[in-house]
Design a protein around this motif. Structure first.
Motif, mmCIF file in Angstrom:
data_model
loop_
_atom_site.group_PDB
_atom_site.id
_atom_site.type_symbol
_atom_site.label_atom_id
_atom_site.label_comp_id
_atom_site.label_asym_id
_atom_site.label_seq_id
_atom_site.Cartn_x
_atom_site.Cartn_y
_atom_site.Cartn_z
ATOM 1 N N LEU A 60 -4.792 30.682 12.886
ATOM 2 C CA LEU A 60 -4.498 31.004 14.356
ATOM 3 C C LEU A 60 -5.505 31.673 15.141
ATOM 4 C CD1 LEU A 60 -0.864 32.255 13.723
ATOM 5 C CD2 LEU A 60 -1.368 30.055 14.334
ATOM 6 N N SER A 61 -5.850 31.160 16.204
ATOM 7 C CA SER A 61 -6.810 31.851 16.989
ATOM 8 C C SER A 61 -6.474 31.629 18.413
ATOM 9 C CB SER A 61 -8.534 30.929 16.997
ATOM 10 O OG SER A 61 -9.471 31.280 17.515
ATOM 11 N N ASN A 62 -6.683 33.181 18.884
ATOM 12 C CA ASN A 62 -6.109 33.422 20.292
ATOM 13 C C ASN A 62 -5.076 32.752 20.790
ATOM 14 O OD1 ASN A 62 -8.711 35.046 20.957
ATOM 15 N ND2 ASN A 62 -9.676 33.165 20.568
ATOM 16 N N ILE A 63 -4.037 32.703 20.028
ATOM 17 C CA ILE A 63 -2.662 32.281 20.354
ATOM 18 C C ILE A 63 -1.819 32.990 21.379
ATOM 19 C CG2 ILE A 63 -0.245 31.701 19.410
ATOM 20 C CD1 ILE A 63 -2.503 29.562 18.700
ATOM 21 N N SER A 64 -1.536 32.411 22.266
ATOM 22 C CA SER A 64 -0.717 33.025 23.482
ATOM 23 C C SER A 64 0.506 32.220 23.922
ATOM 24 C CB SER A 64 -1.465 33.289 24.668
ATOM 25 O OG SER A 64 -2.478 34.101 24.817
ATOM 26 N N GLU A 93 10.090 37.949 35.951
ATOM 27 C CA GLU A 93 8.819 38.672 34.914
ATOM 28 C C GLU A 93 8.493 37.801 33.975
ATOM 29 O OE1 GLU A 93 9.328 42.463 31.837
ATOM 30 O OE2 GLU A 93 11.139 41.614 32.655
ATOM 31 N N GLU A 94 7.040 38.110 33.538
ATOM 32 C CA GLU A 94 6.507 37.294 32.533
ATOM 33 C C GLU A 94 6.453 38.317 31.183
ATOM 34 O OE1 GLU A 94 2.564 36.034 33.984
ATOM 35 O OE2 GLU A 94 3.495 34.208 35.145
ATOM 36 N N ILE A 95 6.823 37.518 30.138
ATOM 37 C CA ILE A 95 6.753 38.413 29.042
ATOM 38 C C ILE A 95 5.784 37.548 28.063
ATOM 39 C CG2 ILE A 95 8.112 39.193 26.970
ATOM 40 C CD1 ILE A 95 10.752 39.132 28.678
ATOM 41 N N HIS A 96 4.726 38.330 27.735
ATOM 42 C CA HIS A 96 3.772 37.749 26.681
ATOM 43 C C HIS A 96 4.293 38.024 25.193
ATOM 44 C CE1 HIS A 96 0.434 36.946 29.533
ATOM 45 N NE2 HIS A 96 1.007 37.874 30.096
ATOM 46 N N ALA A 97 4.958 37.095 24.754
ATOM 47 C CA ALA A 97 5.484 37.165 23.182
ATOM 48 C C ALA A 97 4.413 37.327 22.415
ATOM 49 C CB ALA A 97 6.423 36.145 23.092
ATOM 50 N N LEU A 98 3.099 36.715 22.782
ATOM 51 C CA LEU A 98 2.076 36.474 21.984
ATOM 52 C C LEU A 98 0.866 36.756 22.992
ATOM 53 C CD1 LEU A 98 2.697 34.225 19.075
ATOM 54 C CD2 LEU A 98 2.578 36.552 18.763
ATOM 55 N N ASP A 99 -0.290 37.455 22.717
ATOM 56 C CA ASP A 99 -1.064 38.018 23.647
ATOM 57 C C ASP A 99 -2.574 37.720 22.966
ATOM 58 O OD1 ASP A 99 -2.653 38.532 25.732
ATOM 59 O OD2 ASP A 99 -1.931 40.432 25.783
ATOM 60 N N HIS A 100 -3.043 36.481 22.729
ATOM 61 C CA HIS A 100 -4.388 36.151 22.298
ATOM 62 C C HIS A 100 -4.335 36.515 20.868
ATOM 63 C CE1 HIS A 100 -5.326 35.858 26.559
ATOM 64 N NE2 HIS A 100 -6.205 34.881 26.238
ATOM 65 N N ALA A 101 -3.380 36.222 19.809
ATOM 66 C CA ALA A 101 -3.153 36.591 18.721
ATOM 67 C C ALA A 101 -3.835 35.851 17.653
ATOM 68 C CB ALA A 101 -1.867 36.771 18.247
ATOM 69 N N SER A 102 -4.728 36.262 16.711
ATOM 70 C CA SER A 102 -5.379 35.559 15.650
ATOM 71 C C SER A 102 -5.163 36.075 14.546
ATOM 72 C CB SER A 102 -6.835 35.844 16.023
ATOM 73 O OG SER A 102 -7.426 35.215 17.174
ATOM 74 N N ILE A 148 5.672 25.706 19.978
ATOM 75 C CA ILE A 148 4.191 25.230 20.295
ATOM 76 C C ILE A 148 3.581 26.619 21.491
ATOM 77 C CG2 ILE A 148 2.472 23.747 21.561
ATOM 78 C CD1 ILE A 148 4.708 21.530 20.756
ATOM 79 N N ALA A 149 2.280 26.846 20.945
ATOM 80 C CA ALA A 149 1.595 27.921 21.639
ATOM 81 C C ALA A 149 1.196 27.328 23.258
ATOM 82 C CB ALA A 149 0.333 28.331 20.790
ATOM 83 N N ASP A 150 1.229 28.225 24.076
ATOM 84 C CA ASP A 150 0.798 27.815 25.352
ATOM 85 C C ASP A 150 -0.748 27.780 25.404
ATOM 86 O OD1 ASP A 150 3.083 27.810 26.436
ATOM 87 O OD2 ASP A 150 3.186 29.913 26.756
ATOM 88 N N GLU A 151 -1.464 28.866 24.727
ATOM 89 C CA GLU A 151 -2.820 28.902 24.629
ATOM 90 C C GLU A 151 -3.469 28.725 23.257
ATOM 91 O OE1 GLU A 151 -4.634 31.631 27.261
ATOM 92 O OE2 GLU A 151 -3.361 31.072 28.763
ATOM 93 N N GLY A 152 -4.493 28.667 23.079
ATOM 94 C CA GLY A 152 -5.211 29.030 21.642
ATOM 95 C C GLY A 152 -4.946 27.531 20.529
ATOM 96 N N GLU A 153 -5.545 28.172 19.486
ATOM 97 C CA GLU A 153 -5.514 27.020 18.424
ATOM 98 C C GLU A 153 -5.116 27.203 17.257
ATOM 99 O OE1 GLU A 153 -8.808 24.217 16.141
ATOM 100 O OE2 GLU A 153 -9.444 26.007 17.272
#
Length: 235
Positions: A4-8, A16-25, A56-61
């Motif tokens: 997992l690389s930079n998963i958001s 309100e926007e909630i970042h459940a995952l914030d660029h997690a690797s 599915i993640a919004d961002e990252g690989e």
């Protein structure tokens, strides 16, 4: 195995926007036993859902066994969830009208395994989790620990490469929780890759690696005590 690389992952609740995952690797090698620890709302269940191809993640690989999950078709993702990953949940997710045997048999039916072969496979895994004598019992006739053993047997029966357990001892007393953790250690010793999601430090300490998550961000402890199967497990 897991890359997992930079998963958001972002959720909207009203304005309100909630970042459940914030660029997690996170990187997990084949055969590792990793715990993911964090408080309620930290993002750990979202992380498990993404690793398990349930979301599915919004961002990252995200690469699973060297292949980007984004390249899988919906049918291929379904096959991954069915054959490669074994899911174990806090509330067991057993069908109440079915016996232990029938609950364990379900994934094999979905895979269209012949009935005669299914029976042998189910009997084998129920024996491995110590439930041969409870195979005809429905969930309401089993203790919490026995229900979790059925859930583990159901995950085990398809011989997955990866076990994902979300708070597997959360609904159990400390003695029963310790027994369930011993089962995970046995699975690990047999070469399986295991990821346990928990809020309990004593559970997390039993893994080879301990990864923390808070506010959607992932951190790794510098060192984690190795397998402590004798530790009392909090309910």
């Amino acid at each position: 195995m897991i890359y997992l690389s930079n998963i958001s992952k972002l959720y909207h609740m009203g304005d309100e926007e909630i970042h459940a995952l914030d660029h997690a690797s996170l990187h997990v090698a084949k055969g590792e036993f990793v715990s993911i620890i964090g408080p309620s709302g930290s993002g750990k269940s979202t992380l498990m859902n993404i690793v398990g191809c349930l979301d599915i993640a919004d961002e990252g690989e995200y690469q699973l066994d060297g292949q980007s999950v984004g390249e899988y078709s919906s049918s291929e993702l379904a096959a991954v969830r069915s054959k490669k990953i074994g899911f174990i949940f806090q509330d067991f997710n057993l069908l109440p009208q079915l016996t232990a045997t029938e609950n364990v048999e379900l994934p094999l039916i979905y895979q269209k395994i012949p009935a005669a072969k299914r029976r042998g496979m189910v009997a084998d895994v129920l024996k491995r989790v110590g439930l041969s004598g409870r195979s005809g019992h429905k969930p309401t006739e089993l203790s919490g620990g026995q229900q979790q053993r059925v859930a583990i047997a159901r995950a085990l029966v398809t011989s997955p490469a990866l076990f994902l357990a979300d708070e597997p001892t959360g609904a159990l007393d400390s003695k029963t929780g310790a027994e369930i953790m011993r089962l995970f250690h046995e699975l690990h010793e047999q070469g399986n890759t295991i990821m346990v999601i928990t809020h309990d430090e004593q559970i997390a300490d039993q893994a080879d690696r301990k990864v923390r998550i808070r506010d959607g961000k992932v951190y790794e402890d510098a060192a984690t005590p190795q397998s402590k199967t004798g530790i009392e497990v909090g309910a």
